[in-house]
Design a protein around this motif. Structure first.
Motif, PDB file in Angstrom:
ATOM      1  N   VAL A  48      20.668  20.736 -39.099  1.00 37.72           N
ATOM      2  CA  VAL A  48      19.259  20.821 -39.461  1.00 37.72           C
ATOM      3  C   VAL A  48      19.090  20.756 -40.972  1.00 37.72           C
ATOM      4  CG1 VAL A  48      17.157  22.216 -39.353  1.00 37.72           C
ATOM      5  CG2 VAL A  48      18.676  22.105 -37.372  1.00 37.72           C
ATOM      6  N   ARG A  49      19.699  21.686 -41.700  1.00 40.90           N
ATOM      7  CA  ARG A  49      19.425  21.794 -43.130  1.00 40.90           C
ATOM      8  C   ARG A  49      20.106  20.685 -43.950  1.00 40.90           C
ATOM      9  NH1 ARG A  49      17.893  26.248 -46.004  1.00 40.90           N
ATOM     10  NH2 ARG A  49      16.714  26.775 -44.136  1.00 40.90           N
ATOM     11  N   LEU A  50      21.425  20.500 -43.786  1.00 45.02           N
ATOM     12  CA  LEU A  50      22.141  19.531 -44.633  1.00 45.02           C
ATOM     13  C   LEU A  50      21.844  18.087 -44.232  1.00 45.02           C
ATOM     14  CD1 LEU A  50      25.616  21.280 -45.114  1.00 45.02           C
ATOM     15  CD2 LEU A  50      23.676  21.197 -46.685  1.00 45.02           C
ATOM     16  N   LEU A 104      18.381  24.656 -52.621  1.00 45.49           N
ATOM     17  CA  LEU A 104      19.160  25.811 -53.070  1.00 45.49           C
ATOM     18  C   LEU A 104      18.288  26.991 -53.504  1.00 45.49           C
ATOM     19  CD1 LEU A 104      22.010  24.108 -55.159  1.00 45.49           C
ATOM     20  CD2 LEU A 104      22.145  25.036 -52.838  1.00 45.49           C
ATOM     21  N   ASN A 105      17.109  26.712 -54.042  1.00 45.51           N
ATOM     22  CA  ASN A 105      16.328  27.776 -54.667  1.00 45.51           C
ATOM     23  C   ASN A 105      15.035  28.144 -53.944  1.00 45.51           C
ATOM     24  OD1 ASN A 105      17.789  28.209 -57.428  1.00 45.51           O
ATOM     25  ND2 ASN A 105      17.623  25.985 -57.214  1.00 45.51           N
ATOM     26  N   ILE A 106      14.547  27.269 -53.082  1.00 41.16           N
ATOM     27  CA  ILE A 106      13.261  27.530 -52.438  1.00 41.16           C
ATOM     28  C   ILE A 106      13.409  27.772 -50.937  1.00 41.16           C
ATOM     29  CG2 ILE A 106      10.978  26.572 -51.941  1.00 41.16           C
ATOM     30  CD1 ILE A 106      11.108  25.075 -54.576  1.00 41.16           C
ATOM     31  N   LEU A 107      14.197  26.924 -50.275  1.00 47.23           N
ATOM     32  CA  LEU A 107      14.367  27.081 -48.825  1.00 47.23           C
ATOM     33  C   LEU A 107      15.298  28.255 -48.535  1.00 47.23           C
ATOM     34  CD1 LEU A 107      14.747  23.378 -47.661  1.00 47.23           C
ATOM     35  CD2 LEU A 107      12.674  24.752 -47.853  1.00 47.23           C
ATOM     36  N   PRO A 108      14.896  29.182 -47.704  1.00 46.75           N
ATOM     37  CA  PRO A 108      15.715  30.376 -47.431  1.00 46.75           C
ATOM     38  C   PRO A 108      16.968  30.036 -46.638  1.00 46.75           C
ATOM     39  CG  PRO A 108      13.819  30.300 -45.965  1.00 46.75           C
ATOM     40  CD  PRO A 108      13.646  29.168 -46.935  1.00 46.75           C
ATOM     41  N   LEU A 109      18.073  30.717 -46.967  1.00 42.95           N
ATOM     42  CA  LEU A 109      19.322  30.523 -46.224  1.00 42.95           C
ATOM     43  C   LEU A 109      19.546  31.669 -45.248  1.00 42.95           C
ATOM     44  CD1 LEU A 109      21.890  28.907 -45.726  1.00 42.95           C
ATOM     45  CD2 LEU A 109      22.974  30.179 -47.579  1.00 42.95           C
ATOM     46  N   GLY A 110      19.462  32.909 -45.754  1.00 39.17           N
ATOM     47  CA  GLY A 110      19.572  34.069 -44.866  1.00 39.17           C
ATOM     48  C   GLY A 110      20.980  34.406 -44.437  1.00 39.17           C
ATOM     49  N   HIS A 111      21.977  33.708 -44.942  1.00 36.59           N
ATOM     50  CA  HIS A 111      23.375  33.979 -44.595  1.00 36.59           C
ATOM     51  C   HIS A 111      24.215  33.986 -45.873  1.00 36.59           C
ATOM     52  CE1 HIS A 111      22.996  33.656 -40.188  1.00 36.59           C
ATOM     53  NE2 HIS A 111      22.070  32.751 -40.448  1.00 36.59           N
ATOM     54  N   PRO A 112      24.328  35.146 -46.555  1.00 40.62           N
ATOM     55  CA  PRO A 112      25.079  35.206 -47.824  1.00 40.62           C
ATOM     56  C   PRO A 112      26.528  34.765 -47.681  1.00 40.62           C
ATOM     57  CG  PRO A 112      23.790  37.208 -47.482  1.00 40.62           C
ATOM     58  CD  PRO A 112      23.721  36.434 -46.207  1.00 40.62           C
ATOM     59  N   PHE A 116      28.255  29.956 -50.756  1.00 43.96           N
ATOM     60  CA  PHE A 116      29.055  29.026 -51.567  1.00 43.96           C
ATOM     61  C   PHE A 116      29.238  27.693 -50.846  1.00 43.96           C
ATOM     62  CE2 PHE A 116      33.251  27.162 -52.356  1.00 43.96           C
ATOM     63  CZ  PHE A 116      33.086  26.800 -53.684  1.00 43.96           C
ATOM     64  N   GLN A 117      29.605  27.762 -49.565  1.00 46.17           N
ATOM     65  CA  GLN A 117      29.818  26.528 -48.815  1.00 46.17           C
ATOM     66  C   GLN A 117      28.519  25.733 -48.681  1.00 46.17           C
ATOM     67  OE1 GLN A 117      32.278  26.473 -45.282  1.00 46.17           O
ATOM     68  NE2 GLN A 117      33.045  28.530 -45.698  1.00 46.17           N
ATOM     69  N   TYR A 118      27.406  26.444 -48.560  1.00 44.04           N
ATOM     70  CA  TYR A 118      26.107  25.773 -48.457  1.00 44.04           C
ATOM     71  C   TYR A 118      25.775  25.030 -49.748  1.00 44.04           C
ATOM     72  CZ  TYR A 118      21.014  25.295 -48.094  1.00 44.04           C
ATOM     73  OH  TYR A 118      19.732  24.808 -48.084  1.00 44.04           O
ATOM     74  N   GLU A 119      26.008  25.665 -50.896  1.00 47.89           N
ATOM     75  CA  GLU A 119      25.756  25.007 -52.188  1.00 47.89           C
ATOM     76  C   GLU A 119      26.671  23.797 -52.360  1.00 47.89           C
ATOM     77  OE1 GLU A 119      25.675  26.012 -57.005  1.00 47.89           O
ATOM     78  OE2 GLU A 119      26.100  27.593 -55.528  1.00 47.89           O
ATOM     79  N   PHE A 120      27.939  23.965 -52.013  1.00 51.60           N
ATOM     80  CA  PHE A 120      28.883  22.849 -52.085  1.00 51.60           C
ATOM     81  C   PHE A 120      28.434  21.714 -51.172  1.00 51.60           C
ATOM     82  CE2 PHE A 120      32.740  20.640 -50.665  1.00 51.60           C
ATOM     83  CZ  PHE A 120      33.322  20.316 -51.885  1.00 51.60           C
ATOM     84  N   GLY A 121      27.926  22.066 -49.999  1.00 51.11           N
ATOM     85  CA  GLY A 121      27.452  21.059 -49.054  1.00 51.11           C
ATOM     86  C   GLY A 121      26.254  20.294 -49.571  1.00 51.11           C
ATOM     87  N   CYS A 122      25.312  20.974 -50.213  1.00 48.82           N
ATOM     88  CA  CYS A 122      24.121  20.306 -50.742  1.00 48.82           C
ATOM     89  C   CYS A 122      24.502  19.268 -51.794  1.00 48.82           C
ATOM     90  CB  CYS A 122      23.161  21.335 -51.338  1.00 48.82           C
ATOM     91  SG  CYS A 122      22.310  22.357 -50.113  1.00 48.82           S
TER      92      CYS A 122
END
Length: 558
Positions: A48-50, A104-112, A116-122
């Motif tokens: 969904v997100r990536l 990275l800064n506006i859409l909520p992730l909710g899983h700390p 890191f992996q999410y930022e790397f993925g973006c």
């Protein structure tokens, strides 16, 4: 260019359908494995997100330029087309920074734990988009010169390279699922870009040696080489440098004003069309409507419900758009154009309308009786216990029918509209987009995830009505009525209704006793429906078969 556009479009659609089946089967199996071994949250973040980030950057960067350049018909100089398509690269760089910042800064992730992996993925997804668009120029040339099999081979390699990279990392460490996804994205795209350039380097370098009878190769038989270079004497590229931007003295000379206007029209249209296409994912990402686990469940059912659209309708639409742009001029009324081309294009539109409408109706009727069966086989009885997945898949069946009709009618509309009409339609698309977002948000809170699908159906129906109005206006001064193809036939509809009743009775009375018997009854009913369709459309089947056989005979003689 001395090529059969209709046969090339049909061949392209056929290969793309097979490719989509392969790709979706691989993806579906991987997703099922990840759900069982990694978790729903990771699937929700990836699918969904990536993938929404990738879709947003690629569509807004590439679609306007590709659609404008595909309809060039020899009207523009090649360097105008190449310069134009290369503009998508700097645009993708700009959009990548903008959307990665938003993700990275506006859409909520909710899983700390995934931060890191999410930022790397973006950032990896953004890089893969930029790399992919570095081959948009060469992919456009390949499509315009009908290198159909090249695209099929490279897309297949893309699937396998990405799958191998992803599984290699995730099997080594399941906690690195997002890293594996990111590395697979960048690695597979890099491989495909290099393969495109290497192929045309080889093609340009050795073409003169093969073109004049010296057809000898240790790697390829002579008959394959003959086919490869057959009817390609008009290939204008003599060096890889011709695929790169060319400055010819001034900005005005390097770019074509009409091509710029057409691109801008498609760009305006692309923003709202992207919202319409991916609207539910934007709503999921922006608002706390569903958790990532729920998004993953919705995505699984959504992908399953969209198999027909992705396997069949999308390849047909892509090939049909290319065909109509080559056959119909945007700037002239139909009665002032070559009537042989117009007659053929209207016939093709009518036949394709009949085919996709028939497929959509079959999916709708059988989907209502076999959604529970399919989901039970895939996810087990616990997966369908709540009833929500079944409702979602049944709703998708209606969406598929509307998607089938909307896809081909809108395809012809976009391929034949003038720049002024495209600009006017952009305002209508803005209204559609706003309505879709509002409906999605409201209906989701009222009806749950099913609201996403219902709002999408309402918007597709409105777009169908607009496309039908445009096509009727365009053909009113001619004897052609291509939209009559939407009427699929009396015997087919009667047989389909009877089959639907039988299958629904089977689901209510036999499914819980013997799922195999229920499936067997559905297969027999489907065979009866297909036979009735074939009986009513025997002329279409014979024409298609004869055209295919003539094409094969021509290839054999060449």
């Amino acid at each position: 260019m001395g090529r059969n556009l209709l046969m090339s479009s049909l061949e392209n659609a056929s290969f793309n359908i097979l490719l989509q089946i392969l790709f979706r089967c691989v993806t579906f199996i991987i997703n099922a494995w990840v759900i069982r071994n990694v978790g729903h949250e990771v699937i929700g973040i990836m699918n969904v997100r990536l993938l929404l980030l990738e879709s947003t950057i690629l569509y807004l960067s590439r679609e306007p330029f590709q659609r404008a350049c595909l309809g060039q018909n020899g009207e523009f100089m090649w360097y105008h087309v190449i310069n134009q398509i290369w503009l998508c690269v700097p645009l993708s760089c700009l959009l990548s920074f903008v959307f990665v910042y938003i993700w990275l800064n506006i859409l909520p992730l909710g899983h700390p734990e995934h931060a890191f992996q999410y930022e790397f993925g973006c950032w990896s997804v953004a890089l893969s988009c930029i790399l992919e668009l570095c081959s948009a120029n060469i992919a456009l040339v390949a499509q315009l010169y009908c290198f159909v099999k090249l695209k099929v081979v490279l897309d297949t390699l893309h699937i396998f390279v990405r799958t191998i990279l992803f599984l290699s990392i995730i099997i080594y460490d399941k906690s690195l699922a997002l890293i594996a996804f990111s590395v697979a994205q960048v690695g597979s795209i890099t491989f495909i870009v290099l393969a495109y350039y290497l192929f045309f380097y080889w093609y340009i370098k050795y073409k003169p040696l093969y073109a004049k009878g010296a057809l000898k190769s240790k790697l390829l038989p002579s008959n394959i080489l003959e086919r490869l270079y057959n009817n390609m004497d008009d290939f204008k590229f003599t060096s890889l440098r011709d695929f790169f931007p060319k400055y010819v003295g001034s900005i005005n000379s390097s770019f074509n004003r009409k091509l710029n206007t057409l691109t801008l029209s498609f760009a305006k249209q692309g923003v709202v069309k992207q919202i319409l296409t991916e609207g539910e994912k934007y709503v999921m990402s922006v608002s706390p409507v569903m958790t990532f686990a729920e998004q993953a469940s919705y995505d699984v059912v959504n992908n399953l419900g969209s198999l027909a659209a992705r396997f069949v309708f999308r390849p047909i639409e892509d090939s049909s758009y290319f065909y109509f742009t080559q056959m119909v001029s945007r700037d002239l009324p139909l009665y002032k154009q070559d009537q042989n081309k117009i007659q053929e294009s209207c016939t093709v539109l009518s036949q394709v309308c009949k085919i996709v409408s028939s497929i959509g109706l079959i999916v709708l009727v059988f989907g209502f009786s076999y959604s529970r069966t399919l989901l039970t086989l895939y996810g087990g009885e616990e997966f369908v216990a709540s009833g929500l997945p079944v409702q979602l898949l049944q709703s998708h069946c209606l969406a598929i029918l509307l998607m089938a009709i909307n896809g081909i009618t809108e395809c012809y509309t976009f391929a034949t509209m003038t720049s002024a009409q495209l600009n006017s339609y952009n305002y209508i698309m803005v209204f559609f987009s706003i309505s879709f977002l509002v409906l999605s948000y409201v209906l989701t809170y009222v009806l749950g995830p099913v609201g996403f699908i219902i709002s999408n159906c309402i918007n597709m129906f409105a777009r169908i009505m607009h496309s039908i109005h445009f096509i009727n206006n365009e053909t009113k001064d001619t004897d052609y009525r291509p939209l009559q193809g939407l009427y699929v036939g009396k015997y087919f509809l009667i047989t389909l209704f009877i089959a639907g009743c039988i299958c629904k009775l089977s689901e209510n009375n036999i499914f819980y006793k013997s799922i195999l018997t229920h499936i067997t009854i559905g297969m027999l009913c489907l065979i009866g429906v297909l036979l009735s369709w074939g009986y009513e459309n025997m002329e279409l089947i014979v024409k298609t078969y004869n055209k295919f056989m003539r094409s094969e005979e021509k290839k054999a003689t060449d």
